[in-house]
Design a protein around this motif. Structure first.
Motif, PDB file in Angstrom:
ATOM      1  N   TYR A  43       0.840  -1.209   0.000  1.00 45.58           N
ATOM      2  CA  TYR A  43       0.000   0.000   0.000  1.00 45.58           C
ATOM      3  C   TYR A  43       0.870   1.253   0.000  1.00 45.58           C
ATOM      4  O   TYR A  43       0.627   2.190  -0.786  1.00 45.58           O
ATOM      5  CB  TYR A  43      -0.920  -0.003   1.225  1.00 45.58           C
ATOM      6  N   ASN A  44       1.873   1.282   0.866  1.00 44.99           N
ATOM      7  CA  ASN A  44       2.760   2.451   0.938  1.00 44.99           C
ATOM      8  C   ASN A  44       3.502   2.658  -0.382  1.00 44.99           C
ATOM      9  O   ASN A  44       3.659   3.794  -0.848  1.00 44.99           O
ATOM     10  CB  ASN A  44       3.757   2.287   2.081  1.00 44.99           C
ATOM     11  N   ASP A  46       2.500   1.719  -3.369  1.00 44.62           N
ATOM     12  CA  ASP A  46       1.546   2.191  -4.373  1.00 44.62           C
ATOM     13  C   ASP A  46       1.283   3.683  -4.221  1.00 44.62           C
ATOM     14  O   ASP A  46       1.222   4.423  -5.216  1.00 44.62           O
ATOM     15  CB  ASP A  46       0.230   1.423  -4.258  1.00 44.62           C
ATOM     16  N   GLN A  47       1.144   4.133  -2.978  1.00 41.99           N
ATOM     17  CA  GLN A  47       0.883   5.549  -2.740  1.00 41.99           C
ATOM     18  C   GLN A  47       2.070   6.413  -3.160  1.00 41.99           C
ATOM     19  O   GLN A  47       1.901   7.493  -3.738  1.00 41.99           O
ATOM     20  CB  GLN A  47       0.559   5.776  -1.263  1.00 41.99           C
ATOM     21  N   ILE A  48       3.262   5.930  -2.882  1.00 41.73           N
ATOM     22  CA  ILE A  48       4.453   6.688  -3.255  1.00 41.73           C
ATOM     23  C   ILE A  48       4.625   6.719  -4.766  1.00 41.73           C
ATOM     24  O   ILE A  48       5.036   7.729  -5.348  1.00 41.73           O
ATOM     25  CB  ILE A  48       5.692   6.101  -2.553  1.00 41.73           C
ATOM     26  N   GLU A  49       4.295   5.625  -5.442  1.00 43.00           N
ATOM     27  CA  GLU A  49       4.393   5.605  -6.899  1.00 43.00           C
ATOM     28  C   GLU A  49       3.450   6.627  -7.520  1.00 43.00           C
ATOM     29  O   GLU A  49       3.801   7.301  -8.498  1.00 43.00           O
ATOM     30  CB  GLU A  49       4.088   4.201  -7.421  1.00 43.00           C
ATOM     31  N   ILE A  50       2.242   6.769  -6.946  1.00 45.56           N
ATOM     32  CA  ILE A  50       1.293   7.779  -7.433  1.00 45.56           C
ATOM     33  C   ILE A  50       1.848   9.179  -7.198  1.00 45.56           C
ATOM     34  O   ILE A  50       1.824  10.037  -8.093  1.00 45.56           O
ATOM     35  CB  ILE A  50      -0.069   7.607  -6.730  1.00 45.56           C
ATOM     36  N   ARG A  51       2.385   9.390  -6.002  1.00 44.49           N
ATOM     37  CA  ARG A  51       2.959  10.700  -5.678  1.00 44.49           C
ATOM     38  C   ARG A  51       4.136  11.032  -6.573  1.00 44.49           C
ATOM     39  O   ARG A  51       4.246  12.138  -7.112  1.00 44.49           O
ATOM     40  CB  ARG A  51       3.401  10.705  -4.216  1.00 44.49           C
ATOM     41  N   TYR A  57       5.244  17.296  -7.686  1.00 45.04           N
ATOM     42  CA  TYR A  57       5.751  16.847  -6.386  1.00 45.04           C
ATOM     43  C   TYR A  57       7.241  17.123  -6.277  1.00 45.04           C
ATOM     44  O   TYR A  57       7.717  17.659  -5.274  1.00 45.04           O
ATOM     45  CB  TYR A  57       5.485  15.353  -6.184  1.00 45.04           C
TER      46      TYR A  57
END
Length: 530
Positions: A43-44, A46-51, A57
């Protein structure tokens, strides 16, 4: 074409696995050859890849970092001097070691890791230190510790002597002694301390008080030699060390005496009980000799002098400590409490010794975990002190030969395995390798024997490379991996820390501390008096 030629030639040299056709698609991570990812990690990630896919950013991050740097420059104080100084030495903490430990720190909390910072990486100023010495491009611990603590470069094997002395030559030592910053500070009225996970007679802590042409003379010297062994020099030093914590009891004990905590015999053959001599030397005040963690943590902060030795030799790796051994953080905290309670200026030297031990054994996992142990000690020290009056420097004495190889995916376990995927990184044996490896060391014989037997490199598919006892592959067989000769980092915080910026000879760190503390040859009229 030239690249293809040399790649094919390499296949012939390496051994029987000479295929050159396998290529995994770029961007496919090697999850199947490492431990499964947790749901929280995925999950972490995936979120960082989106960011990270958002260009704004990165621009915002750079702008915020630039603003912090501008604000720091506007607030720069060039007049306030340091009331206190703490020097952390990560033994063998090379730049790849810092990078690897940073990633591991993040991965321990289910993050990819690359985005993380060690505590001292957040210090405002960073410089580089050149670690060569008088007679070697690649220096040992004795000479680099001498450079750091005395401000004078010397030769390998020698401690507290200038380069005119001769390694191993007892008669060459007289008149070549150079004083450490601890002695200079003590003579100026400061209190001083040493903390290490090695034996207190080991090269780095020994540079705080000893003068010897041979670092191995820890408890005995050749017959007829006028130089005292290092343990004797500690007890009979011409200045008082207020607190000294580490290992090495056996070097102070007679070989006829049995250590009550370990059951092992002492090493000394001269019949001298140096522990009893230390107790007698400080018998008139409140002093304590402790050998157990519980006794250390129970000490009154009003104790004047403390000698703590928690192992007959070097202390254990952080993950192997018995209940009797305190952590580096616990020793650092206690030392600071003792020094701060005396209401004087103080200088504390703290060494994370087993970063080096891990590297010398080709145990990259141990080296990184020991770096995190020192990171925790730095974090504790920062909580206990103020940037307004305390200079904190974190550096290494030398580097190591560990490198970080490509091309693992984002978030790949730093101690895990990878395959070469990109077209320009194709290889011959189609076997996974660890991203952390060494050019030399004790793991090389296994590699060389496997190649000699026509089996190629040892297979790692079913090997747990994240086990802290795993020895990363190396090529040149040596009983212990050598140091590296690359520059190491200087992280600085507190008064005068801006002067750490730039590339310097290692001796500059000593001059920087002296100047910041208005000590010795660098005391000056504008010093702020505490």
């Amino acid at each position: 074409m030239a690249y293809m030629f040399w790649s094919l030639l390499l296949c012939i040299v390496v051994g029987s696995h000479t295929t050159y056709s396998w290529t995994a698609p770029g961007g496919v991570c090697d999850v199947d050859i490492n431990k499964p990812r947790t749901a929280q990690f995925q999950y972490n990630l995936d979120q960082i890849e989106i960011r990270d896919a958002d260009r704004e950013y990165w621009r915002d991050q750079a702008r915020d970092t630039m603003k912090d740097a501008i604000d720091l420059a506007k607030k720069l104080d060039t007049t306030t001097m340091a009331k206190n100084i703490i020097l952390f030495i990560g033994d063998g903490m090379s730049l790849p070691t810092v990078t690897g430990a940073r990633i591991l720190k993040g991965q321990k909390i289910e993050m990819p890791g690359e985005e993380k910072f060690l505590s001292f990486e957040q210090f405002p100023y960073v410089g580089m230190s050149k670690t060569y010495n008088v007679d070697s491009q690649v220096a040992d611990c004795a000479s680099t510790a001498t450079a750091l603590l005395t401000g004078v470069k010397t030769k390998n094997r020698m401690i507290g002597l200038n380069g005119k002395a001769i390694p191993g030559d007892c008669t060459s030592a007289a008149g070549k002694e150079v004083d450490s910053i601890l002695k200079v500070a003590k003579n100026a009225g400061w209190n001083v301390g040493i903390v290490t996970t090695a034996a207190l007679v080991n090269s780095t802590p020994a540079a705080a008080y000893a003068h010897t042409p041979e670092e191995k003379w820890t408890y005995t010297v050749p017959g007829g030699c006028a130089v005292q062994d290092i343990a004797t020099q500690f007890v009979r030093s011409d200045f008082d060390i207020d607190v000294a914590l580490g290992g090495g009891r056996s070097f102070f004990m007679r070989n006829t005496d049995t250590d009550p905590d370990s059951g092992t015999k002492g090493k000394r053959t001269d019949g001298v009980d140096l522990i009893a001599e230390w107790k007698n030397k400080y018998s008139s005040g409140t002093s304590r000799y402790v050998t157990k963690k519980a006794d250390l943590l129970a000490l009154s902060s009003s104790t004047n002098y403390v000698l703590g030795m928690f192992h007959p030799d070097d202390m254990s790796y952080n993950d192997r400590k018995s209940s009797k051994e305190p952590s580096l953080t616990e020793m650092t905290e206690t030392a600071l409490q003792l020094l701060q309670n005396k209401n004087k200026q103080y200088l504390l030297v703290v060494e994370g010794a087993h970063i080096n031990t891990g590297h010398r054994e080709n145990k990259a996992g141990q080296a990184l975990h020991e770096t995190l142990a020192m990171d925790a000690a730095v974090e504790k020290a920062m909580v206990m002190t103020s940037d307004d009056d305390t200079m904190v420097i974190v550096t290494a004495d030398h580097g190591h030969t560990m490198t970080m190889a490509g091309y693992p995916c984002r978030g790949q376990p730093i101690l895990g395995k990878v395959y070469a995927k990109e077209d320009f990184a194709q290889y011959c044996d189609e076997l996974p390798y660890t991203q952390l490896g060494y050019s030399n060391g004790p793991s090389a014989p296994q590699v060389q024997q496997s190649l000699k037997d026509g089996k190629g490199r040892p297979r790692l598919d079913s090997v747990d490379t994240e086990d802290l006892d795993y020895q990363a592959q190396s090529f040149i067989p040596l009983a212990a991996a050598t140091h590296g000769g690359e520059d190491v980092q200087i992280f600085a915080s507190g008064p005068m820390s801006h002067l750490a910026q730039g590339v310097h000879d290692q001796t500059y760190i000593n001059a920087l501390m002296l100047y910041a503390g208005c000590l010795g040859r660098h005391s000056h009229a504008s010093c702020k008096q505490y």
